[in-house]
Design an enzyme around this catalytic site. Structure first.
Site, PDB file in Angstrom:
ATOM      1  N   CYS A 130      46.691  -7.099  19.603  1.00 26.36           N
ATOM      2  CA  CYS A 130      46.020  -5.806  19.509  1.00 26.36           C
ATOM      3  C   CYS A 130      44.787  -5.714  20.386  1.00 26.36           C
ATOM      4  O   CYS A 130      44.370  -4.630  20.734  1.00 26.36           O
ATOM      5  CB  CYS A 130      45.630  -5.518  18.054  1.00 26.36           C
ATOM      6  SG  CYS A 130      47.043  -5.202  16.983  1.00 26.36           S
TER       7      CYS A 130
ATOM      8  N   GLU B 153      42.549  -9.064  20.984  1.00 29.34           N
ATOM      9  CA  GLU B 153      41.712 -10.245  20.931  1.00 29.34           C
ATOM     10  C   GLU B 153      41.574 -10.841  22.326  1.00 29.34           C
ATOM     11  O   GLU B 153      42.550 -11.009  23.020  1.00 29.34           O
ATOM     12  CB  GLU B 153      42.321 -11.302  20.009  1.00 29.34           C
ATOM     13  CG  GLU B 153      42.818 -10.783  18.682  1.00 29.34           C
ATOM     14  CD  GLU B 153      44.290 -10.408  18.691  1.00 29.34           C
ATOM     15  OE1 GLU B 153      45.107 -11.188  18.176  1.00 29.34           O
ATOM     16  OE2 GLU B 153      44.608  -9.327  19.253  1.00 29.34           O
TER      17      GLU B 153
END
Length: 825
Positions: free
Chosen positions: A455, A457
């Site tokens: 997502c 990181e």
């Protein structure tokens, strides 16, 4: 020279997209492949489950890395393969469009329950549906008894201490999705595979084995992993050669001259990569795809990502143009690759799926950013990838790195794609991430070279362990609810950590805040215990030998990632309900302790009766109205924003006191670092939280990510960005997200586009905001798609750090997306 774009000479399909002032067309080939995939309902295949079970039956007692490598070899030998008509990049996780495999080695009991309809059969789910044939279902039922007591889930659950287990049961922490699947969330060293080939991985392992002194215990421990590397290299070579032979067979039967040439080229490519270095851009893309495809087959984790794709492919792009390739040839090839990524699917239990709605696989690609010396790294391959996204409009996450030297050309090109409405690409700020990574001990040159995984990181490609933010979901708003009730969970009546009183008893805001932080400290500790138990079980029972051999310096150290083989190691939890907690603290401070318009006892009663007791004075609804009118995060209001900053600083400092299981075993870091990625868990985790002092009613969705609560950011987009920019984003080195809905009609003119880009430069640069992503879809379109899904099969929306097909997700999440505040620029 094959000109790929010429297959089927009919005119392409106008996508309706405009990219840098030109209309975008999908070729007839790509349109046919895309249409076929979108018309399919995801299916479940039993091939891997059967192969792994048979292998495990034969390898009882073997060291785990060898056992895992042998199971992978058996799977790659037995997996049915095919090459679809017209495709240029080959290889699939299963023999059907958008098909998922079953991973009984991680967990199987949940799968049998769902086959029995608990809570739904796969085809009857309200979202994320799957079909399964009677034959595949029977295979799974037949092998299930073998796995009783032997799965990864069994091993994890046997390890978790009671206190941490109790915290999981009440919903305060949730890592269950990692118990039944691989961890994923990694970028292996794909550049090294392109430059050296996987054959060199084999040579490095052979050299490491030669250096071992097996009379030394520590060296003896290293041998099984290094032997597994040799098995894995042979297995990947065999798997690629299966496709090489199949392509040659199909070529011998093909009557179309161009397609025959393409199949012969595919055969040649697959005979070489990923074992040998890539010679051209076709081999480079196929090599990376094969490498990561096997990661998905080894384990069913999400976010086996591709890193800085424009940087890795740019040298091949330049060579291709010199060798006679056209831009259209390269677009055709890369778009085919993107469609292959879209076809990779996984199935999780329904409870875990509720936090990852929309068939989430999240194989992120990163573009833009800076080179290792801080210079702008945007190149022509960057723009080609953006154009392919405009062409294909798929949900594979695309991350655009921003820095203060970004050109207006780059930012306008990103906006062109964002305006298509699929939520791609998202922005990630080098001005924040580089500082945050260096703060954790990452070398500056490596920090400049970060890429985004899953997502959002940040991760150092090929050098860092997996799961930088893939630990427990921690429900901050739930912790506040328990602090208001003397440590008791009103929903279950359980008290796991005795509180310091109730809201009716606290005489000052400081007493309330101290009680809240006391609960948070306890549950942060519980998540560390839970997650470290999970990691130890993974180290001893899963090992991830294939993934580990592709990360520096696992081979040279003779250690898997979980044993401390990587150069860098960070992991962290995902904090939920950020805005609700800040808004609630602000409401209590303002209404109870400063303005004294209601008492703590009155507010507590209103919360515990869901604001529905009309017999009190003021009534429950009147108290709720006061709560709604209290200061709200997202409006550049220092009163509430300062509260947000303080409580997050305190939580993050507490988190950083703890270490991962790899601490002291070699890697740099090994600390737990925070993240605020919610995926779609804000909806299910909201269901277990009662009414809150921000005016939210019991069971309603929590705010997603670091975004303001829906409808509460009323002062426009700049005010909202200022609030988000005030957060301690530098400390959020596990990654965070900010979802914003923008009315697409308000960025149509040159003037509005310039305002939008200026706003992005201010937020990502001046404010050091970490991330932002957009949904630019009209509400009318979303409402109509909810009522008439048959007309919107390829409508994409941004959910969290990923995009999903709107009609494939359940109605609760659809409503959550529709209800997000719409901003006009």
């Amino acid at each position: 020279m094959i000109h790929y774009a010429n297959l089927n000479s009919e005119d392409g399909i106008n996508t309706g997209a405009i990219f840098e002032g030109k209309e975008i067309y999908r070729s007839a080939r790509l349109e046919a492949l895309r249409k076929k995939v979108f018309a399919s309902t995801p299916r479940i295949d039993s091939s891997r489950a059967k192969a792994v079970t048979e292998s495990y039956m034969e390898t009882e007692g073997y060291p785990v890395p060898l056992r895992r490598a042998m199971a992978l070899r058996k799977t790659l030998e037995d997996l049915p393969i095919r090459i679809n008509d017209g495709e240029l990049i080959v290889g699939e996780i299963a023999p059907y469009d958008r098909c998922a495999q079953v991973y009984p080695d991680y967990g199987i009991d949940w799968f049998i329950k769902e086959l029995d309809g608990e809570p739904f059969r796969f085809e009857d789910r309200p979202g994320d549906k799957f079909l399964i044939s009677p034959e595949d279902e029977q295979v799974i039922r037949d092998i299930a008894p073998f796995w009783k007591g032997k799965t990864h889930k069994d091993q994890v659950y046997a390890r978790i201490p009671k206190d941490a287990w109790d915290a999981f049961q009440i919903g305060m922490i949730d890592t269950d999705y990692l118990v039944i699947c691989a961890e994923g969330h990694v970028i292996v060293n794909l550049k090294r595979i392109l430059d050296e080939g996987m054959g060199n991985v084999r040579k490095r392992a052979e050299k490491a084995i030669e250096k071992l002194d097996l009379a030394l215990t520590e060296d003896l421990k290293k041998l099984p992993f290094l032997q597994s590397v040799l098995i894995n290299c042979d297995s990947v070579e065999m798997f690629a050669n299966r496709y090489s032979k199949l392509a040659a067979e199909l070529a011998s039967q093909e009557t179309d001259i161009q397609r025959r040439e393409e199949l012969l080229k595919i055969s040649d490519v697959c005979s070489r990569v990923p074992m040998q270095p890539a010679r051209d851009i076709h081999e480079a893309i196929q090599s990376m795809y094969f490498t990561n495809l096997v990661l998905n087959i080894e384990g069913n984790g999400s976010a086996f990502s591709y890193g800085r794709m424009d940087q890795k492919l740019y040298p091949y792009y330049k060579s291709a143009l010199k060798e006679g390739w056209t831009e259209d040839d390269i677009k055709e090839l890369f778009s085919n690759f993107m469609l292959k990524l879209f076809q990779v699917t996984r199935v999780l239990d329904w409870n875990s799926t509720s936090s990852f709605r929309g068939y989430v696989v999240a194989q992120n690609m990163t573009i833009g950013g800076q080179d290792r010396y801080g210079r702008d790294a945007v190149n022509e391959m960057t723009y080609l990838i953006l154009e392919c996204q405009a062409m294909m409009q798929l949900n594979n996450p695309l991350s655009a790195r921003y820095h203060d030297k970004c050109s207006n050309r780059f930012m306008n090109a990103v906006l062109d794609v964002q305006k298509l409405g699929g939520g791609q690409p998202a922005y990630y700020s080098d001005e924040n991430y580089v500082l945050g990574l260096v703060n954790r001990g990452v070398k500056l040159e490596d920090a400049y070279d970060y890429a985004n995984v899953g997502c959002g990181e940040p991760l150092i490609e090929g050098k860092q362990s997996n799961r930088p933010d893939g630990a427990a979901f921690i429900n901050i708003t739930k912790a506040l609810e328990m602090a208001l009730n003397d440590g008791k969970d009103p929903r279950t009546g359980r008290c796991l950590h005795k509180g310091k009183g109730t809201l009716a008893e606290f005489e000052t805001y400081d007493e309330l805040y101290d009680a809240f932080m006391d609960q948070m400290r306890y549950y942060i500790r519980m998540h560390v215990i839970y997650d470290n138990s999970l990691d130890l079980a993974s180290e001893e029972g899963i090992a991830d030998p294939y993934m580990s051999m592709l990360i520096d310096d696992c081979i040279e150290r003779g250690k898997t990632v979980k044993e401390g083989g990587a150069i860098y190691d960070f992991c962290g939890p995902l904090y939920m309900g950020i805005a609700n907690t800040g808004n609630s603290l602000a409401a209590i401070k303002k209404l109870v302790y400063e303005d004294k318009v209601i008492s703590g006892a009155e507010l507590l009663h209103a919360l515990n009766t869901n604001f529905e007791d009309m017999t009190t004075s003021p009534t429950g609804e009147e108290i709720r109205h006061l709560c709604i009118k209290a200061p709200k995060y997202g409006n550049d209001d220092d009163y509430v924003d300062d509260i947000m900053v303080k409580y997050l600083y305190d939580i993050f400092e507490e988190e950083e006191k703890y270490h991962t299981t790899r601490y002291g075993r070699g890697p740099i870091g090994c600390t737990w670092v925070p993240s605020c990625n919610t995926v779609s868990s804000n909806v299910p985790l909201g269901k277990i939280v009662g009414a809150t002092p921000d005016g939210r009613k019991a069971g309603e969705a929590l705010a997603d990510t670091t975004s303001p609560m829906h409808g509460s950011d009323v002062n426009g987009p700049t005010a909202a960005l200022k609030s988000v920019g005030k957060l301690p984003n530098i400390l959020l080195s596990g990654g965070t997200l900010y979802n914003m809905r923008v009315d697409p009609k308000t960025v149509d003119s040159p003037e509005s586009r310039e305002r939008f880009i200026d706003m992005m430069r201010t937020y990502l640069g001046d404010f050091k905001g970490q991330h932002i992503q957009f949904n630019m879809v009209d509400s009318e379109v979303l409402q109509d798609a909810k009522i008439h899904p048959e007309g919107y099969s390829d409508l994409l929306v941004r959910v969290a750090g990923y995009s999903a097909l709107f009609t494939a997700i359940d109605s609760d999440l659809q409503d959550d997306i529709i209800n997000r505040t719409i901003h006009k620029v």
